[in-house]
Structure formats: structure tokens, C-alpha cells
Design an enzyme around this catalytic site. Structure first.
Site, short mmCIF file in Angstrom:
data_model
loop_
_atom_site.label_atom_id
_atom_site.label_comp_id
_atom_site.label_asym_id
_atom_site.label_seq_id
_atom_site.Cartn_x
_atom_site.Cartn_y
_atom_site.Cartn_z
N ARG A 70 -69.64 22.07 84.49
CA ARG A 70 -69.76 22.50 85.89
C ARG A 70 -69.35 23.95 86.06
O ARG A 70 -69.48 24.49 87.15
CB ARG A 70 -68.86 21.63 86.77
CG ARG A 70 -69.60 20.46 87.43
CD ARG A 70 -68.52 19.61 88.09
NE ARG A 70 -68.95 18.88 89.25
CZ ARG A 70 -69.15 17.56 89.24
NH1 ARG A 70 -69.09 16.88 88.13
NH2 ARG A 70 -69.44 16.93 90.36
N ARG A 83 -74.31 6.26 100.37
CA ARG A 83 -73.64 5.72 99.19
C ARG A 83 -72.18 5.39 99.51
O ARG A 83 -71.63 4.42 99.02
CB ARG A 83 -73.72 6.74 98.04
CG ARG A 83 -73.10 6.26 96.75
CD ARG A 83 -73.38 7.22 95.61
NE ARG A 83 -72.40 8.30 95.55
CZ ARG A 83 -72.47 9.33 94.69
NH1 ARG A 83 -73.48 9.43 93.84
NH2 ARG A 83 -71.55 10.25 94.67
N ARG A 142 -65.89 5.29 97.16
CA ARG A 142 -65.35 6.59 96.76
C ARG A 142 -64.89 7.35 97.99
O ARG A 142 -65.71 7.65 98.87
CB ARG A 142 -66.43 7.41 96.05
CG ARG A 142 -66.61 7.03 94.60
CD ARG A 142 -67.74 7.81 93.97
NE ARG A 142 -67.58 9.26 94.05
CZ ARG A 142 -68.34 10.10 93.35
NH1 ARG A 142 -69.28 9.64 92.54
NH2 ARG A 142 -68.15 11.40 93.47
P1 AMP Z 1 -68.93 13.39 90.22
O1 AMP Z 1 -68.74 11.93 90.06
O2 AMP Z 1 -69.65 14.03 89.05
O3 AMP Z 1 -69.55 13.77 91.55
O4 AMP Z 1 -67.47 14.03 90.21
C1 AMP Z 1 -66.51 13.72 91.20
C2 AMP Z 1 -65.38 14.74 91.18
O5 AMP Z 1 -64.73 14.74 89.90
C3 AMP Z 1 -65.82 16.18 91.39
O6 AMP Z 1 -65.97 16.50 92.76
C4 AMP Z 1 -64.66 16.92 90.75
O7 AMP Z 1 -63.54 16.95 91.57
C5 AMP Z 1 -64.33 16.06 89.55
N1 AMP Z 1 -65.13 16.47 88.36
C6 AMP Z 1 -66.09 15.76 87.73
N2 AMP Z 1 -66.62 16.44 86.70
C7 AMP Z 1 -65.98 17.63 86.67
C8 AMP Z 1 -66.07 18.79 85.88
N3 AMP Z 1 -66.97 18.88 84.87
N4 AMP Z 1 -65.24 19.82 86.14
C9 AMP Z 1 -64.34 19.76 87.13
N5 AMP Z 1 -64.21 18.72 87.94
C10 AMP Z 1 -65.02 17.65 87.73
#
Ligand code: AMP
Length: 370
Positions: A267, A306, A312
Site C-alpha cells: 500500500r 457491506r 467491521r
Molecule cells: P483492508 O481489509 O485491506 O481494507 O484493510 C483494512 C485496514 O487494515 C486498512 O485500512 C489499514 O488500516 C490496515 N492495512 C491493511 N493492509 C495494510 C497495509 N498493506 N499497510 C498498512 N495498513 C494496512
């Protein structure tokens, strides 16, 4: 198979094939230079073994110097000046035969070409045991070629990996890892998770969602979960160091996998760099970033919907959702450029039925796996 430092290598060119090439080159050199009293110049370190084989087979009078390409600080206007260290004779008016173990990009050759021209040699020819046509980008003619090889990393017969492997009498190539690794990309709510779950079964890949790993850790109240929770609840990114170490650990857990679908990682550019280095150390790479392209208002709608069932907290609050999308555009979207520069970016329309989108993604993946 052999191991040098951290890398594995497999046999590639046998001693017999190498000897045949050397004999063929040596015959030609005898024909073309037998009565010209040439000066052989071997470029160290790699060429020592090849040079000795060629010299042994040369029947006319000849001299040999072994050189290293060095540089010293010139004046401010000339900058770094390249020199041949170890050259112990006058080359003016002489017939020079440059002996190289391998010519790949041709950068060294360009430097030496300039030095030899300045030294007013009568003429010079380039002889190389191995030549990588796909990598060679210069136009200095390579006159005598032992063997053309594909653009692979090789060791042995004088060539090394970080100092080791020069003593091997045959040539080895870096063992290839046949994995397919995909970064599934796109803003929150683009459908990465849904598609990854389908694609991992279809292509027998391991799906790593950093978001899922964080949520699992939060649920189980691990140290990692506790440190990540405050960021996630606000829709901010968890610090790179924590995330990168976690990702590496997840990959390590799946040794022998056919490949990975990375979902939600990388990211940031720091994460992308870390992933490049990490996969490289495993003899593999990110083969493609495939992005699901979806407009913002559709994203917010999808995430709120969702949130009704996902449980979540970061899906339940429109401000947090909007912040996640903002963070995506501020910090993550630049990665499109990162992979595009290397022709590894593929955009896919992320609006349509689940099946339609899977179909679009599969078209890209099928090509990668061919
Ligand atoms: P997601 O399920 O991919 O939408 O991730 C949910 C949350 O997890 C994000 O909003 C971040 O706070 C954290 N997160 C997930 N992947 C990353 C990453 N590669 N780098 C930093 N934070 C992450």
C-alpha cells in the site's frame, strides 16, 4: 543443485560444451592472428579461466595482460576517469584481443573501447565466452562469441555470485522458481477480497489479505492486533515496518506455494520495495499488479452495504470509509505508476457481476501463466 550464499543454482552448461566453444574460438583466433603477435587482454576477475584456455591453444607468438577496470578522480571537468589497472605494456600500433568471460549490457565494453582507442591500438577484437543478446544494448561489435545464452544469472567457469562460484568447472544458472505472484489492487470496496477468494481456488494460489491478518490478530488480541487496532479503527495505514514483517511471515508460512495473491499489500512505495527485495531473495517476483477500477461513490455505497453484515467497524462509519478511500488516493494509488513503469500494471473494469469481473481478471492471469 548447488547453493552459493543464499541462492540455489542448477547445472546449465556442461564442461564439455564449454570446451567445444573454446576450441572453436581458438581455431579462428589462430587463423586470424597466428602471425600478428597479438596482445591478449583478459578482463579480471571473471575471464581468468577462459583466458588461460584460449592462451593454451594459441600457437603463434603472443603476450597477455590481465586488467581490471578502475577509475580515479580526474579534474572537475573530466569527472571520474576510467583506466585499465594492471596494463603493463604499450598498446600503440598493436593488435589487441580483448578476452571477456561474458558480455551482457555491454557497459564495460564501452569503457574499454574508449580506453583502447585512446591508446591508439592498431586494431582490436572482442572475444567473449558467453554473450547475452537480449541484454546487450550497445553497438560495439562482439567479434568472437563462444555461446549465446538467455538473459539469466549464471555462475561458474570464472563467473561468481558475490565472490563465490568462480572455481566451478561448469556453468550453473539461478534456479527458477515457477511461482506466479499477483498484487490485486484497487481502492477499499473494489472487490479485491471477493475476487481473490475465487481466484485462489481457480489458480491454486495462496491468498494473503493483510487486512484479514490484522483482523484475525485483533480478534485474538495478539500483540500485533493490539498495535494495529488504533490505526485500523481510524482508517489509517498501519506502520510499514509492522506490516512488512507480518507479510513476510505469512509468505514464509507457505513455502512451496504455486504463488500468491497479495490483497491489500503493498500500500506504500516502501512496502512495494520491500516486496520486490523479499521475492527476489526467494528467486521470484511480482509478475503483475492487477487493479480493479471502480468509481468512488460506488465504493462508498458498496462499503456501507457491506458494513451491515461484515461486522467491521471500519465499514460502519461513512467518515472512516471516506478516510480509507482518501488514504488510498494519497498514499497507495502511486503504486500504479510503480508497476506501470515496468509494464507490470493491468487495469480491469471492476463494475459488473462477480462472474464478469472474475472473467476479466482471468484473461490477464491466463496470459501471465502461459
Ligand atoms: P483492508 O481489509 O485491506 O481494507 O484493510 C483494512 C485496514 O487494515 C486498512 O485500512 C489499514 O488500516 C490496515 N492495512 C491493511 N493492509 C495494510 C497495509 N498493506 N499497510 C498498512 N495498513 C494496512
Amino acid at each position: 543443485m548447488i547453493k552459493l550464499h543464499d541462492l540455489e543454482f542448477e547445472p546449465f552448461i556442461s564442461e564439455r560444451e564449454i570446451t567445444k566453444s573454446i576450441e572453436r574460438i581458438s581455431d579462428k583466433l589462430n587463423q586470424d592472428f597466428g602471425d600478428k603477435k597479438p596482445v591478449f587482454i583478459g578482463v579480471l576477475n571473471g575471464s581468468f579461466m577462459f583466458a588461460s584456455e584460449v592462451i593454451k591453444r594459441f600457437h603463434g607468438d603472443c603476450e597477455i595482460s590481465f586488467v581490471k577496470l578502475g577509475s580515479y578522480e580526474g579534474t572537475e571537468s573530466t569527472g571520474k576517469v576510467r583506466t585499465l589497472l594492471g596494463l603493463n605494456q604499450e598498446l600503440k600500433g598493436r593488435s589487441v584481443i580483448l578476452l571477456e568471460d561474458i558480455v551482457d549490457t555491454g557497459n564495460t565494453l564501452v569503457e574499454i573501447d574508449q580506453i583502447l582507442k585512446k591508446a591508439e591500438v592498431e586494431d582490436y577484437k572482442v572475444v567473449t565466452l558467453f554473450y547475452k543478446p537480449e541484454a546487450y544494448k550497445k553497438n560495439i561489435p562482439v567479434d568472437y562469441i563462444g555461446m549465446e545464452i538467455p538473459n539469466k544469472f549464471i555462475v561458474g567457469f570464472g563467473l561468481d555470485y558475490d565472490g563465490l562460484g568462480r572455481n566451478l568447472t561448469q556453468v550453473y544458472k539461478r534456479k527458477e522458481n515457477k511461482m506466479t505472484n499477483i498484487v490485486l489492487f484497487g481502492p477499499p470496496g473494489a472487490g479485491k477480497g471477493t475476487q481473490a477468494t475465487i481466484l485462489k481456488d481457480k489458480y491454486n494460489l495462496v491468498h494473503i489479505s493483510t487486512g484479514d491478518v490484522f483482523r484475525y490478530n485483533i480478534k485474538n488480541q495478539t500483540e500485533l492486533g493490539l498495535s494495529a487496532k488504533s490505526y485500523i479503527d481510524k482508517g489509517q495505514l498501519v506502520p510499514d515496518e509492522v506490516t512488512i514483517n507480518m507479510l513476510k511471515a505469512e509468505v514464509e508460512k507457505n513455502e512451496g506455494a504455486n504463488g500468491f495473491i497479495f490483497d491489500g499489500f503493498p500500500r506504500t512505495e516502501t512496502q512495494a520495495d520491500a516486496l520486490e527485495d523479499f521475492l527476489e531473495s526467494k528467486g521470484t517476483m511480482v509478475h503483475a499488479m492487477i487493479a480493479l477500477e471502480v468509481e468512488d461513490n460506488i465504493l462508498v455505497e458498496r462499503l456501507l452495504e457491506r458494513g451491515k453484515t461484515s461486522g467491521r467497524p471500519d465499514d460502519a462509519d461513512e467518515d472512516v470509509i471516506r478516510n480509507r478511500i482518501k488514504v488510498y488516493y494519497d498514499e497507495t494509488a502511486i503504486l500504479k505508476n510503480y508497476y506501470q513503469k515496468q509494464d507490470r500494471y493491468f487495469g480491469v473494469d471492476g463494475v459488473g457481476s462477480i462472474e464478469e469481473i472474475t472473467e476479466r481478471l482471468s484473461t490477464v492471469i491466463d496470459k501471465l501463466m502461459k
